[in-house]
Design an enzyme around this catalytic site. Sequence first.
Site, PDB file in Angstrom:
ATOM      1  N   SER A  27       0.942  -1.272   0.142  1.00  0.00           N
ATOM      2  CA  SER A  27       0.091   0.170   0.023  1.00  0.00           C
ATOM      3  C   SER A  27       0.891   1.328  -0.013  1.00  0.00           C
ATOM      4  O   SER A  27       0.444   2.221  -0.386  1.00  0.00           O
ATOM      5  CB  SER A  27      -0.966   0.000   1.072  1.00  0.00           C
ATOM      6  OG  SER A  27      -0.207  -0.246   2.398  1.00  0.00           O
ATOM      7  N   SER A  85       8.059   4.697  18.076  1.00  0.00           N
ATOM      8  CA  SER A  85       8.388   5.914  17.712  1.00  0.00           C
ATOM      9  C   SER A  85       8.579   6.990  18.690  1.00  0.00           C
ATOM     10  O   SER A  85       8.054   6.945  19.702  1.00  0.00           O
ATOM     11  CB  SER A  85       7.230   6.736  16.573  1.00  0.00           C
ATOM     12  OG  SER A  85       7.399   8.002  16.614  1.00  0.00           O
ATOM     13  N   TYR A 101      -2.034   8.698  14.397  1.00  0.00           N
ATOM     14  CA  TYR A 101      -0.729   8.127  13.979  1.00  0.00           C
ATOM     15  C   TYR A 101       0.139   7.781  15.384  1.00  0.00           C
ATOM     16  O   TYR A 101       0.361   6.463  15.835  1.00  0.00           O
ATOM     17  CB  TYR A 101       0.101   8.805  13.124  1.00  0.00           C
ATOM     18  CG  TYR A 101       1.472   8.113  13.073  1.00  0.00           C
ATOM     19  CD1 TYR A 101       1.822   6.865  12.753  1.00  0.00           C
ATOM     20  CD2 TYR A 101       2.616   8.933  13.821  1.00  0.00           C
ATOM     21  CE1 TYR A 101       3.088   6.445  12.646  1.00  0.00           C
ATOM     22  CE2 TYR A 101       3.954   8.353  13.692  1.00  0.00           C
ATOM     23  CZ  TYR A 101       4.168   7.101  13.289  1.00  0.00           C
ATOM     24  OH  TYR A 101       5.501   6.885  13.396  1.00  0.00           O
ATOM     25  N   LYS A 159       0.886   4.045  18.288  1.00  0.00           N
ATOM     26  CA  LYS A 159       2.183   3.619  18.850  1.00  0.00           C
ATOM     27  C   LYS A 159       2.017   3.569  20.203  1.00  0.00           C
ATOM     28  O   LYS A 159       2.595   2.564  20.687  1.00  0.00           O
ATOM     29  CB  LYS A 159       3.318   4.496  18.294  1.00  0.00           C
ATOM     30  CG  LYS A 159       3.516   4.772  16.731  1.00  0.00           C
ATOM     31  CD  LYS A 159       3.940   3.167  16.377  1.00  0.00           C
ATOM     32  CE  LYS A 159       4.356   3.662  14.586  1.00  0.00           C
ATOM     33  NZ  LYS A 159       4.525   2.155  14.097  1.00  0.00           N
TER      34      LYS A 159
END
Length: 333
Positions: free
Chosen positions: A34, A124, A149, A153
Amino acid sequence: MNILVTGGAGYIGSHTVVELLKNGHNTIIVDDLSNAKEEVIERIEHITGKRPYFYKIDCADKAALDAVFEKHSVDAVIHFAGYKAVGESVKKPLQYYRNNIDSTLSLVEVMEKYQCTKLVFSSSATVYGPNNPYPYKEDMPAIQSTNPYGWTKVMIERILTDYTTAHPEFSVILLRYFNPIGAHESGLLGDDPNGIPNNLMPYIGKVAAGQLDHLTIFGNDYDTPDGTCQRDYLHVVDLAIGHLKAIEYAENHTGVEAINLGTGTGISVQDLVNAFESANNLKLSYVIGPRRDGDLPAFWADATKAKNLLGWKAVHTLEDMCKSSWNFAKNFQ
Ligand code: WQD
């Protein structure tokens, strides 16, 4: 070891597969393409002389993943697969939560079925949130982010930690990356996002290649030495070697370990622009614009734990990062 790499055709995943193959491991890539290209598999083979197994499947598709585990005896997993664009995540939160969390749940359920107990997760620095002082250390609260996002995490770190509490034989290494840039020395692998890049280095690459007119530096009135934001930029090959060390460490480890992968040094946007110009002997067209919403003025890693536990240290210089980024960008953009 036989190592399954989800998202192994992507930017960090592909560099990691190269390091794993170079060090005698077998790799099985699962990637739905993707945000990656199938040619990457050829390029990995060209660089290493070895062809990784490759399955074009969505990692959230449990039946498809099960078939891969049935076919290969998987000793350990490195889990990169996931959506990663901060701005897009704000506009499409459900897609981000569904995709990133579902894929992790499917993966761990299948790992449990096949008694695979070693996992390295692509986390992250965003999990340190806006309130911790820098340099960030692993024992600081890592429970907050500023966008969906980043929240995926935080949540996945929690899920994996809870799973490991219930399954003490499991080993999870949470690798918290700072800002990866740079590309493979061959010029065959690098950061090649779909559409107009959001991140600084791919954007600079497109400006240098003449595909975008100019870079906008987002703010020069921060409380930093030159007024532009500071980040901890590290070379993607150093980051890939960090994964190799982490998976080898996991072999004889149980429990959860969060580890920062960064250089420990803050570099400003202006420093990076200057370094790119002088490393590549060119001029970048740029303007100073307003601050970007959500940007923190400065942060970098305390990288001591990676050194002590994994024997890992970033060795590439800023010049290496700038040269290799341009070497890739001019070939493939
Ligand atoms: C770096 C600096 C910008 C573009 C994000 C995520 C993080 C991780 C990496 C990954 C900032 C400035 C940027 C531009 C600019 N996610 N900039 N002009 O925001 O530190 O981190 O990407 O998958 O979780 O939050 O990285 O590369 O976007 O920005 O001046 O056109 O460059 O303001 O100071 P960031 P970035």
